[in-house]
Design a protein around this motif. Sequence first.
Motif, short mmCIF file in Angstrom:
data_model
loop_
_atom_site.label_atom_id
_atom_site.label_comp_id
_atom_site.label_asym_id
_atom_site.label_seq_id
_atom_site.Cartn_x
_atom_site.Cartn_y
_atom_site.Cartn_z
N PHE A 137 6.61 0.72 22.02
CA PHE A 137 6.41 -0.68 21.71
C PHE A 137 5.01 -0.93 21.15
CE2 PHE A 137 9.77 -1.03 24.98
CZ PHE A 137 10.66 -1.84 24.29
N SER A 172 3.34 -6.09 25.14
CA SER A 172 4.30 -5.46 24.25
C SER A 172 5.69 -5.76 24.78
CB SER A 172 4.08 -3.95 24.18
OG SER A 172 4.57 -3.32 25.36
N GLY A 173 6.70 -5.27 24.09
CA GLY A 173 8.05 -5.42 24.59
C GLY A 173 8.34 -4.57 25.81
N GLU A 246 8.74 -10.67 21.70
CA GLU A 246 8.53 -10.09 20.38
C GLU A 246 8.39 -11.15 19.30
OE1 GLU A 246 11.51 -7.08 19.78
OE2 GLU A 246 10.27 -5.63 20.87
N THR A 250 5.23 -11.14 16.84
CA THR A 250 5.41 -11.22 15.39
C THR A 250 4.63 -12.39 14.81
OG1 THR A 250 7.61 -10.21 15.53
CG2 THR A 250 7.10 -11.48 13.55
#
Length: 265
Positions: A137, A172-173, A246, A250
Amino acid sequence: MPSANEVQLANPVFEIDQPEEFSQFLLTNPREIAFYLQLLAKQRSIVTVYLDDGRHFFLSSIVAVDLSENLILLDPSHTEESNLAALAASRITLVATLDRVKMQVRLSNLKKLTYQGQNTLSSNMPGLLLRLQRREFFRLEPPLSHPIQCKLATTKSDGSTQTFELTLSDISGGGVSLIAAVEQAANFPRDSLFQDCRLEIPGEGVIQVNLRVRKTIEISSRNGEHSLRVGCEFVNLSGTKLAFIERYITRIERERKARDTGLSD
């Protein structure tokens, strides 16, 4: 011989058909599904259209996502043979990649439709979307001006509850890193589980997650101050919450790139 954009192959494997194994990557929220399909349309990403058992496919792209009519619209194939096969297919699987993440949706009953003067293949919006990210990730450091706060609690030996409010150093994911005081190290032993932690993400909202401590490291800042970095992984994170995180990552990355290239407002 098949044409350039219609290919035959052995039965492919679609992860969307394996919910037991990939449940954490499945989205059912219509808003989340529309969000990612609209990104694919905006970027004109290549979409592979698999027909029925998947032995036949052609390349396409998403022309538009019409939420008012609950429709997804695709570019037709360059060959009429493929278009006829698509219209006759009882099951259509779309496979695409967005920001290095594999995506799959399942459609049915494609129809010809002229949309804003363009010939398209249309279908009702899917009720399920798979976002499969197997790679490491990407970790994001939240902007210092808008930090992410994490509220978590643990039960002490006397039965009382001790709460913490810590700032994230990255997200993070797959998990987060929290910044705590060095003297709090005993509260975060390796493999300890913190349930129902609240992540307050600026511009997105609040979600509850389960965190398991994987490692703690003492770090020092440029001014010589020492702190504790607590690395945690998400436990049983749902697909909807993963998409939530996410989407934030993004957005922040795009804002940073826009500033770096001088394209921000």
